[in-house]
Each structure stands twice: as C-alpha cells, then as structure tokens.
Motif scaffolding. Structure first.
Motif, mmCIF file in Angstrom:
data_model
loop_
_atom_site.group_PDB
_atom_site.id
_atom_site.type_symbol
_atom_site.label_atom_id
_atom_site.label_comp_id
_atom_site.label_asym_id
_atom_site.label_seq_id
_atom_site.Cartn_x
_atom_site.Cartn_y
_atom_site.Cartn_z
ATOM 1 N N ASP A 383 0.807 -1.222 0.000
ATOM 2 C CA ASP A 383 0.000 0.000 0.000
ATOM 3 C C ASP A 383 0.841 1.275 0.000
ATOM 4 O O ASP A 383 0.309 2.358 0.127
ATOM 5 N N TRP A 386 -0.009 4.174 -2.669
ATOM 6 C CA TRP A 386 -1.436 4.485 -2.821
ATOM 7 C C TRP A 386 -1.690 5.908 -3.307
ATOM 8 O O TRP A 386 -2.748 6.199 -3.879
ATOM 9 N N ARG A 393 -1.102 3.350 -10.930
ATOM 10 C CA ARG A 393 -0.669 2.808 -9.642
ATOM 11 C C ARG A 393 0.005 1.447 -9.797
ATOM 12 O O ARG A 393 1.043 1.186 -9.189
ATOM 13 N N ALA A 394 -0.566 0.564 -10.606
ATOM 14 C CA ALA A 394 0.020 -0.767 -10.792
ATOM 15 C C ALA A 394 1.414 -0.660 -11.400
ATOM 16 O O ALA A 394 2.354 -1.347 -10.980
ATOM 17 N N CYS A 397 3.889 0.675 -8.825
ATOM 18 C CA CYS A 397 4.248 -0.379 -7.880
ATOM 19 C C CYS A 397 5.319 -1.291 -8.458
ATOM 20 O O CYS A 397 6.289 -1.637 -7.779
ATOM 21 N N TYR A 425 -2.929 -4.320 -7.486
ATOM 22 C CA TYR A 425 -3.798 -3.229 -7.931
ATOM 23 C C TYR A 425 -4.500 -3.488 -9.255
ATOM 24 O O TYR A 425 -5.454 -2.804 -9.587
ATOM 25 N N LYS A 426 -4.024 -4.461 -10.029
ATOM 26 C CA LYS A 426 -4.623 -4.677 -11.349
ATOM 27 C C LYS A 426 -4.589 -6.166 -11.684
ATOM 28 O O LYS A 426 -3.563 -6.823 -11.510
ATOM 29 N N ARG A 458 -4.810 -8.335 -2.986
ATOM 30 C CA ARG A 458 -5.915 -7.507 -3.485
ATOM 31 C C ARG A 458 -7.215 -7.873 -2.774
ATOM 32 O O ARG A 458 -7.996 -7.000 -2.361
#
Length: 521
Positions: A383, A386, A393-394, A397, A425-426, A458
């Motif tokens: 996280d 975030w 975001r993915a 990361c 995230y994905k 997730r």
C-alpha cells in the motif's frame, strides 16, 4: 523492548514472526540518521549522506566528481594538480552541504592516491584548513575490509571473494559466509597506475599476470562467487547488459558467468569506445579506464575460475555505514527492514502489512524462508504507492519494486516482488506499460505464483481494512483443488460484499481451484 538477536539473526518472535521486532525506529537505528561519508579516491571524490534508519541504505544525498587525483601518478608520484583544484572545490562544497543537512557523523576517508602521493599530507592539511575536514587515510587492507563490509550490507552471510577496483589500486577480500571478513590483500592494479606501464599490450598483460599471481596467494581457489566493487567494474557490467540486451538496468546484484564476461571483454576490444559510451551512458572519464580494467578482469577471471560473478553497488561508503551498526542491526534482513520502514513512512495504515501476511500465508504452505521473506516484503509494501494516480498505480508499484535501491534481492526476486505488487492493484498486465522481456528473468511457475500473491493481497486488503484474519481465514487444499474462506461472524459476513466476493473468485481462478465460502449467510 526489542527481541534478542543471535549471531544467526533474530529469534522467532510470537507477535512479529521469524524476522523479529522492527529495529528501524529504535534508538540504535535512529542514531544512524544522516550518516555522511566522503570518499576521496584516485579517480573520484564523492559524498553520500545515508538515511540509515533502515537496514537497507537510503541515499539522502549522493554526488560524485571525477577529479582524477591519481592521473599521472606513475610519472610524478604526486597528485594531479588540476585534480587537486577540483577536489578542493568539491570538498568545500560537501562540507557546507553536510553542515546544512545536520550530518553526524561525517566520515572523510582517502584511499590509494592520497595514501601514496608525495604531497598527500600537504593535500590533507590544505583540506583541513579550507574545508574543515579531517581526512582519514586508510591502507589497502582496511580498504579491502570496508569494501567487504559494504558487500555484507547488501548480502548478509555472503561468501566468496570481493574484488574492489579503484583508480590506483585493487583489493581482494574473502567473505566466509558468517558475516566475517577473512584474508585481505591489495595491489597497484588500478587503471590509472597501469597507464604508466610501457612496452605495449604484451608487457601490460605480463605485468597484470605477475601482480595477480602475487595478490591471490593464499586465497581460496575457484571461489563460488566473485563480487565486483568499483566504478570500472560497473561500467563493464553496463556494457555486458547492452551486449546481452538484458531487460533490467539495475547494476546491484547483476549476475554474469565467466564465459559471458570474457565474451564482453572481447566485445569491448573490438567496439568503438565512444559508441559504447553513448549506448551505456558512461562518462568519458570512466570509459577511458574501461579497456585497462577489462584486461585486469580477463586475467582475474581466468586465474580464479569463479562459478559466478556478481556486481555490488555497495562498497567502502556502505561499509562505513555498516561499521556504525550494532550487531543486532547487522543481523537483520535488509529487504524486510527497508520494507517495514517504507510501510511506516508511506502506507495508509502502517502495521497492516504484517496482518495481511498472516491472512495470505496459508496459500503458500510449501514456501521456504527465502520465499516467505518475499511474500512478507510484498505485504509490507502493498500500500506504499497508494498516492499514485489510479491509472498508473500498478505500473508505479512494479517500477518501485524492480528499480528501488534495495539490497538483499536477486533480479529474479525483484521481478517477482514487482509482479505481486502490480497484481495487487490490477488483475491484468495489459495496459500497464509492463515490459514482457522481464518475464525471462523469472521461471513461469514463479510468474504465476507472483500473480496469485498479488490477487491474494488484493482480496485481503479489500475484505477488511483492519485485521482480515479476525473476520475470515483461508485454507488451501491443493489435492482437492479447493480454496476455502471461513467467515467467523456477522461482521465477517457483512464485510464479504459483492466486490470482495468478486476478488475472492478471481483469486481462486488464478489458482485453478474451486472457491468455497463457509459461514456465509
């Protein structure tokens, strides 16, 4: 109170697990904040300010000037006049920057050029007068020891030989696999000194061969791993990456075979250096040393016959930071401590990563320690990005994991960690800008496992924002191909809403098992 730590690492703690209570916020680690190191070498002068609170070094400030103090030393036995002017200007700047950043301690060390030059003491006196820096000159054996400690900072328990090449010297040190530095030796095999060898390539190779025969006396034959430290080695490694088309441009922990590095040395010999410089982003000052360093490495590899060659971005400067650490901090896993530190600084709910790890751990019943540390690191870091834009975001990361300045990870482990965080995230890698070439660094079964870990995080993060294991537990039955979620209470049943249900089913689909919910309304 901190858990007691044995020489083999922290004891298993009932609350914190086998990695022990975090030390990054304890007094012994806090005392390492803003540690500054000025390294005055034969080719470069550099200042690094470490944010040393985490076991893995964070570079608060890092600046290097290629002054060439050792240029022309073979002819004059004195420091290069132009190099002294540039070095003095850099050191005055560094001293002021360190004061403004409230650095304590600030350690200034000099190696071969200042150590051997006739005017070395005169230069030190002038630096003290003009910049207020008291330079500590270290001998070759101490230089080798500190370089070895730098390697230990990134590879706790490393074993093999380290070879640190500077402008005017080259050192060897033995790592015994127990955090101990064994035999050490030094030589004049730095490229700046080799420039003074006359008689052409034949004389140069004969000189290198004779020096290495003396240098390697008493060291283990055929070490399992040879760790390369120093800017010239890193420049050669960049060229090796370019020659191979290697997809991950991270030098630390880059691995090469003896045959591969010998092929690269041949490649350097037949390729225009200016072309190589442009393609690898290497400075002109560094590139002019590469052919001489390559000759040394060619003889060294043939002499030692290592099974594997690894590049370390950590050396003397990191060794000085390691020196400041307590035995308890040295024994810690650099990846886990850095991940804990990052979570504490950047996550929405610091401390949740540990709880998430306990929730997803049943999915990996056969995981050994090396894999469990990656799973734990992923949960701690799940996280911390975030604040990035949701559309990216993915990707952020993945990039953070694979390109971060973290120790204690192989390149394959970086890709595993990055994939897990991407899939946190994905669901799909499509549209993330993901470089599929990176998957070549990771076996197919590990790619799948990283995706499963990401989907598990997730689901766990969506299911409960406090402590998911309070509301439900996972059981994986591989023989029956079942993934069972047992809900413990009305609160757990309320939390298992439509989105959580969809993510649980997606996790089961990735695992190739049937999703079963027990205790649902």
């Amino acid at each position: 109170m901190h858990a007691e730590t044995s020489p083999d690492g922290p004891e298993h703690h009932p609350e914190w697990g086998p990695f022990g209570v975090p030390l990054f916020d304890g007094p012994e680690a806090q005392s390492l904040q803003r540690v500054g190191v000025i390294d005055i070498g034969s080719n470069s002068v550099r200042m690094v300010i470490f944010d040393g609170a985490a076991r893995s070094p964070a570079y608060f400030f890092n600046e290097k000037i290629l002054c060439g103090l050792g240029a022309g030393f073979a002819e004059t036995r004195r420091l290069n006049p132009e190099g002294k002017i540039r070095a003095l200007a850099a050191l005055r700047r560094f001293a002021r920057l360190a004061k403004a950043a409230e650095v304590s301690p600030l350690l200034a060390v000099a190696t071969a050029a200042v150590r051997d030059a006739e005017d070395g003491q005169e230069f030190r006196d002038r630096v003290l007068a003009e910049a207020g820096l008291d330079i500590h000159v270290i001998d070759g054996a101490e230089e080798a020891r500190l370089s070895a400690q730098g390697v230990l900072l990134g590879w706790p328990g490393a074993h093999g030989l380290i070879c640190d090449i500077g402008g005017s010297s080259m050192e060897l040190a033995e790592l015994k696999g127990s955090g101990k530095v064994g035999q050490r030796a030094t030589s004049d095999l730095g490229p700046l000194k080799l420039m003074g060898i006359t008689g052409g390539k034949k004389a140069l190779r004969a000189h290198i061969k004779a020096e290495l025969a003396e240098l390697t006396k008493g060291f283990p034959e055929e070490p399992g791993r040879l760790f390369l430290v120093g800017g010239s080695w890193r420049a050669i490694a960049r060229i090796d990456m370019e020659r191979r088309g290697y997809p991950l441009k991270v030098l630390h922990e880059y691995r090469m075979t003896p045959k591969g590095i010998l092929d690269t040395i041949k490649y350097i010999g037949k390729t225009d250096l200016e072309e190589l410089r442009a393609r690898t982003g290497t400075s002109a000052e560094r590139m002019r040393l590469v052919p001489l360093a390559a000759e040394v490495l060619r003889v060294l590899v043939r002499k030692l016959h290592p099974k594997e060659i690894a590049v370390s971005s950590y050396g003397i400067r990191e060794g000085l930071l390691y020196e400041q650490m307590s035995p308890a901090l040295k024994a810690r896993d650099p990846l886990i401590e850095a991940a804990r530190h990052s979570e504490a600084q950047s996550a929405r709910m610091p401390g949740f990563g540990r709880k998430l790890y306990r929730f997803v751990e049943p999915l990996f019943p056969r995981a050994k320690h090396d894999k469990k540390r990656l799973i734990r690191a992923a949960c701690l870091l799940h996280d911390v990005s975030w604040r990035a834009h949701p559309d990216y975001r993915a990707e952020v990361c993945f990039d953070n994991a694979t390109r971060a300045n973290l120790g204690g990870m192989t390149h394959a482990e970086r890709v595993y960690l990055g994939l897990a965080l991407l899939h946190r995230y994905k669901s799909s890698r499509t549209g993330t800008g993901f470089n599929a070439e990176l998957l070549k660094l990771l076996p197919e079964d590990q790619v799948r496992e990283a995706e499963i870990l990401g989907r598990a995080m997730r689901f766990g993060a969506m299911f409960a924002v406090a402590n998911p294991i309070d509301h439900g537990t996972l059981v994986y039955r591989p023989k029956r191909k079942e993934l069972i979620l047992t809900l413990h209470s009305d609160e757990g049943r309320d939390l298992f809403g439509e989105v959580a249900q969809a993510r649980f089913k997606a996790l089961a689909a990735a695992m190739g098992v049937e999703p079963i919910v027990v205790g649902a309304a």
